[in-house]
Design an enzyme around this catalytic site. Structure first.
Site, PDB file in Angstrom:
ATOM      1  N   HIS A 179     -66.795 -28.997  19.125  1.00  0.00           N
ATOM      2  CA  HIS A 179     -67.904 -29.829  18.614  1.00  0.00           C
ATOM      3  C   HIS A 179     -68.430 -30.650  19.798  1.00  0.00           C
ATOM      4  CE1 HIS A 179     -70.391 -31.986  15.904  1.00  0.00           C
ATOM      5  NE2 HIS A 179     -69.503 -32.743  15.270  1.00  0.00           N
ATOM      6  N   HIS A 231     -73.309 -21.078  17.929  1.00  0.00           N
ATOM      7  CA  HIS A 231     -73.480 -22.144  16.955  1.00  0.00           C
ATOM      8  C   HIS A 231     -73.295 -21.567  15.562  1.00  0.00           C
ATOM      9  CE1 HIS A 231     -75.164 -25.582  14.842  1.00  0.00           C
ATOM     10  NE2 HIS A 231     -74.936 -26.248  15.950  1.00  0.00           N
ATOM     11  N   ASP A 262     -75.055 -28.619  23.864  1.00  0.00           N
ATOM     12  CA  ASP A 262     -74.094 -29.106  24.847  1.00  0.00           C
ATOM     13  C   ASP A 262     -74.171 -28.373  26.178  1.00  0.00           C
ATOM     14  OD1 ASP A 262     -72.856 -31.108  23.271  1.00  0.00           O
ATOM     15  OD2 ASP A 262     -71.844 -29.556  22.120  1.00  0.00           O
TER      16      ASP A 262
HETATM   17  N1  CMC Z   1     -68.056 -17.557  23.614  1.00  0.00           N
HETATM   18  C1  CMC Z   1     -67.626 -16.310  23.338  1.00  0.00           C
HETATM   19  N2  CMC Z   1     -67.583 -15.777  22.100  1.00  0.00           N
HETATM   20  C2  CMC Z   1     -68.000 -16.562  21.110  1.00  0.00           C
HETATM   21  C3  CMC Z   1     -68.489 -17.869  21.312  1.00  0.00           C
HETATM   22  C4  CMC Z   1     -68.512 -18.361  22.628  1.00  0.00           C
HETATM   23  N3  CMC Z   1     -68.962 -19.574  22.901  1.00  0.00           N
HETATM   24  N4  CMC Z   1     -68.837 -18.413  20.125  1.00  0.00           N
HETATM   25  C5  CMC Z   1     -68.592 -17.465  19.202  1.00  0.00           C
HETATM   26  N5  CMC Z   1     -68.085 -16.355  19.781  1.00  0.00           N
HETATM   27  C6  CMC Z   1     -67.750 -15.078  19.135  1.00  0.00           C
HETATM   28  C7  CMC Z   1     -66.417 -15.183  18.408  1.00  0.00           C
HETATM   29  O1  CMC Z   1     -65.355 -14.796  19.248  1.00  0.00           O
HETATM   30  C8  CMC Z   1     -66.643 -14.216  17.284  1.00  0.00           C
HETATM   31  O2  CMC Z   1     -66.522 -12.903  17.796  1.00  0.00           O
HETATM   32  P1  CMC Z   1     -65.866 -11.721  16.894  1.00  0.00           P
HETATM   33  O3  CMC Z   1     -66.823 -11.548  15.746  1.00  0.00           O
HETATM   34  O4  CMC Z   1     -65.783 -10.566  17.805  1.00  0.00           O
HETATM   35  O5  CMC Z   1     -64.527 -12.241  16.454  1.00  0.00           O
HETATM   36  C9  CMC Z   1     -68.111 -14.423  16.900  1.00  0.00           C
HETATM   37  O6  CMC Z   1     -68.719 -14.867  18.125  1.00  0.00           O
HETATM   38  C10 CMC Z   1     -68.329 -15.459  15.812  1.00  0.00           C
HETATM   39  O7  CMC Z   1     -67.672 -16.665  16.201  1.00  0.00           O
HETATM   40  P2  CMC Z   1     -67.065 -17.730  15.188  1.00  0.00           P
HETATM   41  O8  CMC Z   1     -65.958 -18.460  15.885  1.00  0.00           O
HETATM   42  O9  CMC Z   1     -66.747 -17.059  13.898  1.00  0.00           O
HETATM   43  O10 CMC Z   1     -68.309 -18.673  14.995  1.00  0.00           O
HETATM   44  P3  CMC Z   1     -68.289 -20.120  14.341  1.00  0.00           P
HETATM   45  O11 CMC Z   1     -69.572 -20.279  13.658  1.00  0.00           O
HETATM   46  O12 CMC Z   1     -67.045 -20.338  13.547  1.00  0.00           O
HETATM   47  O13 CMC Z   1     -68.181 -21.085  15.621  1.00  0.00           O
HETATM   48  C11 CMC Z   1     -68.772 -22.449  17.434  1.00  0.00           C
HETATM   49  C12 CMC Z   1     -69.250 -21.797  16.121  1.00  0.00           C
HETATM   50  C13 CMC Z   1     -69.858 -23.404  17.939  1.00  0.00           C
HETATM   51  C14 CMC Z   1     -67.496 -23.262  17.164  1.00  0.00           C
HETATM   52  C15 CMC Z   1     -68.500 -21.332  18.476  1.00  0.00           C
HETATM   53  O14 CMC Z   1     -69.696 -20.631  18.758  1.00  0.00           O
HETATM   54  C16 CMC Z   1     -67.885 -21.871  19.760  1.00  0.00           C
HETATM   55  O15 CMC Z   1     -66.660 -22.018  19.827  1.00  0.00           O
HETATM   56  N6  CMC Z   1     -68.726 -22.201  20.811  1.00  0.00           N
HETATM   57  C17 CMC Z   1     -68.201 -22.782  22.020  1.00  0.00           C
HETATM   58  C18 CMC Z   1     -68.001 -24.280  21.828  1.00  0.00           C
HETATM   59  C19 CMC Z   1     -69.320 -25.027  21.779  1.00  0.00           C
HETATM   60  O16 CMC Z   1     -70.191 -24.825  22.605  1.00  0.00           O
HETATM   61  N7  CMC Z   1     -69.428 -25.941  20.803  1.00  0.00           N
HETATM   62  C20 CMC Z   1     -70.622 -26.780  20.621  1.00  0.00           C
HETATM   63  C21 CMC Z   1     -71.328 -26.440  19.360  1.00  0.00           C
HETATM   64  S1  CMC Z   1     -72.981 -27.110  19.221  1.00  0.00           S
HETATM   65  C22 CMC Z   1     -72.917 -28.808  19.257  1.00  0.00           C
HETATM   66  C23 CMC Z   1     -71.783 -29.481  18.610  1.00  0.00           C
HETATM   67  O17 CMC Z   1     -71.372 -29.147  17.496  1.00  0.00           O
HETATM   68  O18 CMC Z   1     -71.303 -30.417  19.205  1.00  0.00           O
END
Ligand code: CMC
Length: 446
Positions: free
Chosen positions: A290, A329, A385
């Site tokens: 986050h 996201h 971010d």
């Molecule tokens: N890098 C590589 N792969 C990713 C990433 C990433 N940043 N984000 C998602 N994926 C992949 C994930 O491995 C999964 O792949 P598969 O279907 O093969 O298993 C697929 O994309 C879906 O991911 P998810 O974890 O189910 O997605 P989510 O909606 O639960 O998570 C998230 C959203 C923001 C937590 C995630 O994209 C992430 O961890 N991003 C990196 C951390 C980040 O930048 N966070 C800031 C978010 S925006 C502002 C805020 O909230 O503060």
């Protein structure tokens, strides 16, 4: 992300009347287990999860029937409230505060006026804007023991840990705020939340960087005073940096039911005082998935170091060895509109501070990732971010203090969302169900 009542169809809410549906707003279900049919009303594009409870089937091996529940870890498709504060269309990259597109708000409306807009639903008049700013400025200093709490931590303690502890301690100094059912009490507290979160992150910052705990006597806007209190030795803060900071605060002010806002609503639903509820938000924001991502991004960029190392980073992420921080996201499946604005702002800031060479690394990551099928197929784009940390770094903030600035920004949204939740008669204490998968009844050995 759904619009309010009466506009359940696709498209951009507010731009068009509700779609004409050919059939009634209801969901017809046949339960294969019992061969019974059910009709569930659809309201604002949603069924009520409690209606599922009427769909019952006998429990195997027991003399009772059980109602259906929906299983949604991470709340990926569960609306937990009706809200009229922020609208997001993740597919089209749309973000609106109280209906106003973020592209129009950013750079034109000050952070305090945005806070007012989020809280009250309308932009302030000139008089309201002035009196709100004056009320925030007139808030008394933090209670002295709060500064002492901060100073009692080791100076290398993570600023978000320290902020979380010291903020939650404020609940002990505002017994009046416990009367959450009294609207006048709730509203009277609002300027204090905004003044104290800024004052507190400055205290935490000074402790972290070994600066004396003397509050700075800087006048000007909320962001000018915040920047001035972080760097009193710089004198009057540079106007471009103040503008950039204000813009960052505006862009991060609210984002509907994100993890920390959900935490605030969930904790606040127990009718605890708002300081404690916002402590829940600060804790959630701290996490690297986050708000902590802004810090993680800059650490990642430093590790990568040069544009030449970008392909290796991308390959590592694709192998499943870590995530590309600042990408992806839950809601945006296209470019995060906030990231686009921040990327443009970074160049303006660098004109004052000197160019941060890591911007080239970040731009190269974006270019490579947006052409790579791993990221394209999963619809992973830069989020808010990805570029914000570079601006904080250029401003001279230590890397582990970035998320504290995010906390100042998001306080505006937390306040608006908490006020909306408390006044919403449909809201009950947050208490989800579970699917029990543990052992059945068994007896302790005799
Ligand atoms: N890098 C590589 N792969 C990713 C990433 C990433 N940043 N984000 C998602 N994926 C992949 C994930 O491995 C999964 O792949 P598969 O279907 O093969 O298993 C697929 O994309 C879906 O991911 P998810 O974890 O189910 O997605 P989510 O909606 O639960 O998570 C998230 C959203 C923001 C937590 C995630 O994209 C992430 O961890 N991003 C990196 C951390 C980040 O930048 N966070 C800031 C978010 S925006 C502002 C805020 O909230 O503060």
């Amino acid at each position: 992300m759904r619009d309010g009542l009466g506009s359940a169809g696709p498209g951009t809410p507010g731009d068009q009347p509700a779609d004409d549906h050919s059939g009634p707003a209801e969901l017809r279900i046949r339960d294969g287990r019992t061969d019974r049919e059910y009709v569930l009303p659809i309201d604002a594009g949603a069924i009520h999860a409690t209606d599922l409870d009427k769909i019952t089937a006998p429990v195997a091996g027991a003399d009772r029937a059980e109602g259906l529940v929906s299983y949604d870890p991470g709340f990926a498709n569960t609306a937990c409230c009706r809200s009229s504060i922020t609208f997001i269309d993740g597919d089209q990259g749309i973000l609106r505060y109280r209906g106003y597109p973020i592209e129009q708000v950013a750079g034109r409306i000050s952070f305090l006026d945005v806070a007012w807009l989020l809280i009250h639903g309308e932009l302030p008049t000139e008089a309201e804007s002035a009196s709100f700013a004056a009320a925030v400025e007139a808030v008394p200093e933090l209670p002295a023991p709060i500064t002492a709490i901060v100073d009692s931590f080791p100076s290398d303690a993570h600023p978000m840990s320290v902020l979380l502890s010291a903020w939650s301690a404020l609940s002990a100094y505002r017994a009046e705020a416990k009367h959450v059912d009294d609207e006048a009490v709730r509203m009277a507290e609002v300027p204090r939340f905004l003044a104290w979160i800024a004052a507190l992150i400055a205290v935490v910052f000074r402790h972290r960087t070994g600066r004396p705990q003397a509050p700075a006597a800087i006048s000007g806007s909320y962001s000018a005073r915040l920047l001035g209190s972080l760097f009193p030795e710089r004198g009057v803060p540079d106007a471009s940096l103040v503008r950039a900071l204000d813009l960052l605060l505006v862009l991060q002010a609210d984002h509907e039911q994100n993890c920390s806002t959900n935490a605030v609503r969930s904790v606040g639903s127990s009718r605890v005082d708002p300081y404690s509820a916002f402590a829940g938000g600060i804790a959630a924001l701290y996490g690297p998935l986050h708000g902590g991502a802004n810090e993680a991004v800059v650490r990642m960029l430093h590790e990568v170091g040069t544009v030449a190392n970008v392909p290796a980073l991308i390959e590592r992420v694709k192998r499943g060895d870590g995530r590309l921080m600042g990408f992806g996201h839950r809601v945006y499946k296209s470019y995060d509109p906030r990231a686009a604005i921040i990327r443009a702002t970074a160049e303006e800031v660098f004109r004052v501070t000197g160019r941060n060479s890591l911007l080239d690394v970040a731009l190269a990551i974006e270019t490579v990732a947006l052409q790579d099928s791993y990221f394209v197929d999963r619809k992973l784009y830069p989020n808010v971010d990805f570029y914000s940390g570079l601006i904080y770094e250029a401003m001279g903030l230590p890397i582990d203090t970035y998320t504290t600035i995010f906390a100042v920004a998001r306080m505006a949204g937390w306040i608006a969302q908490w006020l909306e939740m408390i006044a919403d008669h449909e809201q009950r204490i947050a208490r989800p169900k579970q699917l029990y998968v543990g052992p059945g009844r068994r007896d302790l050995p005799s």
